[in-house]
Design a protein around this motif. Sequence first.
Motif, PDB file in Angstrom:
ATOM      1  N   ASN A   1      -3.932  -8.039  -5.779  1.00  0.00           N
ATOM      2  CA  ASN A   1      -4.258  -8.043  -4.348  1.00  0.00           C
ATOM      3  C   ASN A   1      -3.612  -6.805  -3.703  1.00  0.00           C
ATOM      4  O   ASN A   1      -2.395  -6.643  -3.780  1.00  0.00           O
ATOM      5  CB  ASN A   1      -3.699  -9.335  -3.726  1.00  0.00           C
ATOM      6  CG  ASN A   1      -3.902  -9.405  -2.218  1.00  0.00           C
ATOM      7  OD1 ASN A   1      -4.377  -8.459  -1.590  1.00  0.00           O
ATOM      8  ND2 ASN A   1      -3.515 -10.532  -1.651  1.00  0.00           N
TER       9      ASN A   1
ATOM     10  N   ASP B   1      -2.875  -6.289  -0.806  1.00  0.00           N
ATOM     11  CA  ASP B   1      -1.877  -6.712   0.193  1.00  0.00           C
ATOM     12  C   ASP B   1      -0.909  -7.744  -0.376  1.00  0.00           C
ATOM     13  O   ASP B   1      -0.295  -8.512   0.366  1.00  0.00           O
ATOM     14  CB  ASP B   1      -2.574  -7.313   1.428  1.00  0.00           C
ATOM     15  CG  ASP B   1      -3.386  -6.259   2.156  1.00  0.00           C
ATOM     16  OD1 ASP B   1      -2.859  -5.149   2.325  1.00  0.00           O
ATOM     17  OD2 ASP B   1      -4.547  -6.540   2.510  1.00  0.00           O
TER      18      ASP B   1
ATOM     19  N   GLN C   1       2.896  -5.159  -3.703  1.00  0.00           N
ATOM     20  CA  GLN C   1       2.187  -4.001  -3.143  1.00  0.00           C
ATOM     21  C   GLN C   1       2.745  -3.657  -1.765  1.00  0.00           C
ATOM     22  O   GLN C   1       3.009  -2.486  -1.455  1.00  0.00           O
ATOM     23  CB  GLN C   1       0.677  -4.275  -3.058  1.00  0.00           C
ATOM     24  CG  GLN C   1      -0.049  -4.188  -4.399  1.00  0.00           C
ATOM     25  CD  GLN C   1       0.012  -5.463  -5.223  1.00  0.00           C
ATOM     26  OE1 GLN C   1       0.708  -6.424  -4.890  1.00  0.00           O
ATOM     27  NE2 GLN C   1      -0.712  -5.481  -6.333  1.00  0.00           N
ATOM     28  N   ARG C   2       2.952  -4.676  -0.925  1.00  0.00           N
ATOM     29  CA  ARG C   2       3.506  -4.419   0.413  1.00  0.00           C
ATOM     30  C   ARG C   2       4.926  -3.889   0.313  1.00  0.00           C
ATOM     31  O   ARG C   2       5.324  -2.969   1.041  1.00  0.00           O
ATOM     32  CB  ARG C   2       3.468  -5.703   1.255  1.00  0.00           C
ATOM     33  CG  ARG C   2       2.100  -5.900   1.919  1.00  0.00           C
ATOM     34  CD  ARG C   2       1.882  -7.323   2.423  1.00  0.00           C
ATOM     35  NE  ARG C   2       3.051  -7.872   3.090  1.00  0.00           N
ATOM     36  CZ  ARG C   2       3.410  -9.161   3.040  1.00  0.00           C
ATOM     37  NH1 ARG C   2       2.679 -10.027   2.363  1.00  0.00           N
ATOM     38  NH2 ARG C   2       4.480  -9.571   3.667  1.00  0.00           N
TER      39      ARG C   2
ATOM     40  N   LYS D   1       4.874  -0.190  -0.759  1.00  0.00           N
ATOM     41  CA  LYS D   1       4.463   0.689   0.349  1.00  0.00           C
ATOM     42  C   LYS D   1       5.622   0.938   1.300  1.00  0.00           C
ATOM     43  O   LYS D   1       5.906   2.076   1.664  1.00  0.00           O
ATOM     44  CB  LYS D   1       3.313   0.034   1.129  1.00  0.00           C
ATOM     45  CG  LYS D   1       1.942   0.545   0.690  1.00  0.00           C
ATOM     46  CD  LYS D   1       0.821  -0.112   1.490  1.00  0.00           C
ATOM     47  CE  LYS D   1      -0.202  -0.666   0.510  1.00  0.00           C
ATOM     48  NZ  LYS D   1      -1.047  -1.724   1.023  1.00  0.00           N
TER      49      LYS D   1
ATOM     50  N   ALA E   1      -0.131   1.396  -4.453  1.00  0.00           N
ATOM     51  CA  ALA E   1       0.833   0.951  -3.435  1.00  0.00           C
ATOM     52  C   ALA E   1       2.114   1.787  -3.457  1.00  0.00           C
ATOM     53  O   ALA E   1       2.913   1.716  -2.529  1.00  0.00           O
ATOM     54  CB  ALA E   1       1.160  -0.520  -3.644  1.00  0.00           C
TER      55      ALA E   1
END
Length: 326
Positions: A96, A98, A102-103, A106, A160
């Motif tokens: 995913n 998001d 991954q978040r 980032k 990401a």
Amino acid sequence: MPFPAQRPRRLRKLKGLRDLVRETRVDASQLVAPIFVCDGKRVRREVPSMPGVFQMSVDVAVEEAQALHQLHIPGAILFGVPPKSRKDARGSEAWNPDGLVQRAFKQIKRQVPELVLIADTCFCEYTSHGHCGVLNADQSVNNDRTLRNLALTAVSQARAGADVIAPSGMMDGMVRAIRGALDQAGFTDTAILAYSVKYASAFYGPFRDAADSAPAFGNRHQYQMDYHNWREGLREARLDVEEGADMVMVKPALAYLDVIRRVREAVDLPVCAYNVSGEYSLVKAAAKLGWMDEKALALEIVGAIRRAGADLIITYWAKQLARWLK
Ligand code: PBG
């Protein structure tokens, strides 16, 4: 000649002399700290079987990354711990865009760009059944279908901000599949740290608490290695080198120092050792009982792992070691 002509103790007498002749060293620059990322805001939840280790929401994980950087620890390896409601049979939350890791990648990349970000690339934290890939009708893990999902996950992690992809599921051909997918998506500079020699081990017990990743049935003996074998480990490491790995890993570390040494001699890539959850929790528990000295043990353990031939060490003691070693 008067006996004894050789007195090895001469070099042990002075602290400075012992320092000068020390053969291997440990310092913070060789350490990687694990981070478990969970849902929510301002969450910092201690793992019961791993005192001092926490599941953290993304905002707290960013602060943890800053703390690591300040302690001169160069890297972190991230694990996602999604809620049960986001797990499914394939582990699709792993890719995913998001998703939790991954978040976290980032935001950490933006705020602590110097920290080397490593992605643990596997599905056991994301599948409803807790196995490291897609299941066949007979409930065994389907290697080749899992490779496709590993490729998707690696690309989403690289996108990401992950600098290093670390596939940990012991699927055959995982390094080649991930290298191909990364290159095709333009991530030619994203490195691969292969969990090449990963044993089916009881030393992962506490981690499965931390990552909520215990298999719902059966065990991982069909994909992780039998701890009686070392030649097979060399074969695994060589295969990953051929497939394009940039670094190889031996896991666990402490009960596998012989394997670390042999892998070190067989391949010329950097060798990473994973000082796993059970190795940490054993010491924590003994220290809590007042039976043993945690600091002395931790230093001796990472010292032994370095002496065996590991270049870098993933360890839950990373932050404490960085302070102790100052
Ligand atoms: C799989 C994975 C595991 C660990 C790291 N990656 C668990 C397993 O294979 O069951 C274990 C790490 C540890 O025990 O500290 N994603």
